[in-house]
Design a protein around this motif. Structure first.
Motif, PDB file in Angstrom:
ATOM      1  N   ASN A  31       0.845  -1.185   0.000  1.00 35.23           N
ATOM      2  CA  ASN A  31       0.000   0.000   0.000  1.00 35.23           C
ATOM      3  C   ASN A  31       0.880   1.234   0.000  1.00 35.23           C
ATOM      4  N   GLN A  33       0.944   5.279   1.548  1.00 38.49           N
ATOM      5  CA  GLN A  33       0.305   6.135   2.545  1.00 38.49           C
ATOM      6  C   GLN A  33       0.808   7.564   2.399  1.00 38.49           C
ATOM      7  N   TYR A  92       4.743   1.017   1.592  1.00 36.14           N
ATOM      8  CA  TYR A  92       4.734  -0.104   2.524  1.00 36.14           C
ATOM      9  C   TYR A  92       4.969  -1.394   1.767  1.00 36.14           C
ATOM     10  N   LYS A  95       9.140  -2.814   4.563  1.00 39.95           N
ATOM     11  CA  LYS A  95       9.223  -1.781   5.597  1.00 39.95           C
ATOM     12  C   LYS A  95       8.606  -0.512   5.019  1.00 39.95           C
ATOM     13  N   ILE A  96       8.383   0.452   5.880  1.00 35.66           N
ATOM     14  CA  ILE A  96       7.778   1.704   5.417  1.00 35.66           C
ATOM     15  C   ILE A  96       8.881   2.719   5.175  1.00 35.66           C
ATOM     16  N   ILE A  97       8.975   3.171   3.955  1.00 30.81           N
ATOM     17  CA  ILE A  97      10.011   4.113   3.553  1.00 30.81           C
ATOM     18  C   ILE A  97       9.352   5.404   3.097  1.00 30.81           C
ATOM     19  N   PHE A  98       9.890   6.515   3.558  1.00 34.16           N
ATOM     20  CA  PHE A  98       9.322   7.815   3.244  1.00 34.16           C
ATOM     21  C   PHE A  98      10.044   8.496   2.102  1.00 34.16           C
ATOM     22  N   GLY A  99       9.277   9.253   1.337  1.00 37.61           N
ATOM     23  CA  GLY A  99       9.852  10.094   0.313  1.00 37.61           C
ATOM     24  C   GLY A  99      10.411  11.366   0.918  1.00 37.61           C
TER      25      GLY A  99
ATOM     26  N   PHE B  34       9.294   1.714  14.927  1.00 37.57           N
ATOM     27  CA  PHE B  34      10.318   2.176  14.003  1.00 37.57           C
ATOM     28  C   PHE B  34      10.944   3.463  14.537  1.00 37.57           C
ATOM     29  N   TYR B  36      13.135   6.776  13.424  1.00 35.06           N
ATOM     30  CA  TYR B  36      13.567   7.571  12.293  1.00 35.06           C
ATOM     31  C   TYR B  36      14.398   8.745  12.782  1.00 35.06           C
ATOM     32  N   SER B  43      13.663  14.492   4.656  1.00 34.37           N
ATOM     33  CA  SER B  43      12.723  13.414   4.926  1.00 34.37           C
ATOM     34  C   SER B  43      13.154  12.605   6.139  1.00 34.37           C
ATOM     35  N   LEU B  44      12.353  11.626   6.442  1.00 34.12           N
ATOM     36  CA  LEU B  44      12.668  10.752   7.562  1.00 34.12           C
ATOM     37  C   LEU B  44      13.557   9.617   7.081  1.00 34.12           C
ATOM     38  N   ARG B  97       3.265   0.464  14.799  1.00 31.46           N
ATOM     39  CA  ARG B  97       2.231  -0.108  13.946  1.00 31.46           C
ATOM     40  C   ARG B  97       1.319  -0.948  14.810  1.00 31.46           C
ATOM     41  N   LEU B 105       1.009   3.839  10.231  1.00 25.95           N
ATOM     42  CA  LEU B 105       1.930   4.156  11.316  1.00 25.95           C
ATOM     43  C   LEU B 105       1.381   5.283  12.180  1.00 25.95           C
TER      44      LEU B 105
END
Lengths: 108, 116
Positions: A31, A33, A92, A95-99, B34, B36, B43-44, B97, B105
């Motif tokens: 997904n 987010q 997602y 793992k969840i990775i941010f831009g 998590f 960060y 960004s994170l 989570r 999150l």
């Protein structure tokens, strides 16, 4: 390494206008987010779109997802001063990775 | 929605000292948390994934001996910055989570660390 790449990096618009932010990613996802961050604060979850969905609405927010192009867009309609913030997409997978985020500034 | 509490929100310390940051899920169980790190207007950067009852999984380039992570219970994870140096100054944010959730999150408010 970062997964998502938002575009534009910064955006200034007049109050009342619509704001569109785009996000591109590299690998397959479960997904995607979108989050919002006010300066110096934690992130707030806005909306989640699953990989089998193409469009989703939540109030003034509209999110689209194109898995063939590995891209998503966030539209905020009728922007308000309180929408001024940074917006991040997060993918997602394992793992969840941010831009890198888009800094949105709403001008009065 | 689920609430994550992070403490302290701000901390100033001298070089060489250690600082502990706590992240608590207040109304839900978080099997995974998590950590960060965020630089100004950036960004994170995911530092590590903390799993309850097991060792944290660190991202490439993150020193596990420098950033100690402990996930002692289903509601608490801690990040200890050991022997802090000025270059460790940053904004650290934890997230959790919901067990069995959709993957969304929930974030703490962040901790701003300044090392003098």
């Amino acid at each position: 390494s970062q997964q998502g790449e938002e575009d534009p990096q910064a955006l200034s618009i007049q109050e009342g206008e619509n704001a569109t932010m785009n996000c591109s990613y590299k690998t397959s996802i479960n997904n995607l987010q979108w989050y919002r961050q006010n300066s110096g604060r934690g992130l707030v979850h806005l909306i989640l779109i699953r990989s089998n969905e193409r469009e989703k609405h939540s109030g003034r927010l509209r999110v689209t997802l194109d898995t063939s192009k590995k891209s998503s867009s966030l539209l905020i309609t009728a922007s308000r001063a309180a929408d001024t913030a940074s917006y991040f997409c997060a993918t997602y997978g394992d793992k969840i990775i941010f831009g890198k985020g888009t800094r949105l500034h709403i001008l009065p | 929605g689920a609430v994550v509490s992070q403490h302290p929100s701000r901390v100033i310390c001298k070089s060489g000292t250690s600082v502990k940051i706590e992240c608590r899920s207040l109304d839900f169980q978080a099997t995974t948390m998590f950590w960060y790190r965020q630089f100004p207007k950036k960004s994170l950067m995911l530092m590590a994934t903390s799993n309850e009852g097991s060792k944290a999984t660190y991202e490439q380039g993150v020193e596990k001996d420098k950033f100690l992570i402990n996930h002692a219970s289903l509601t608490l994870s801690t990040l200890t910055v050991t022997s802090a140096h000025p270059e460790d100054s940053s904004f650290y944010i934890c997230s959790a989570r919901v067990r069995g959730g959709t993957g969304e999150l929930f974030f703490g408010e962040g901790s701003r660390l300044t090392v003098l």
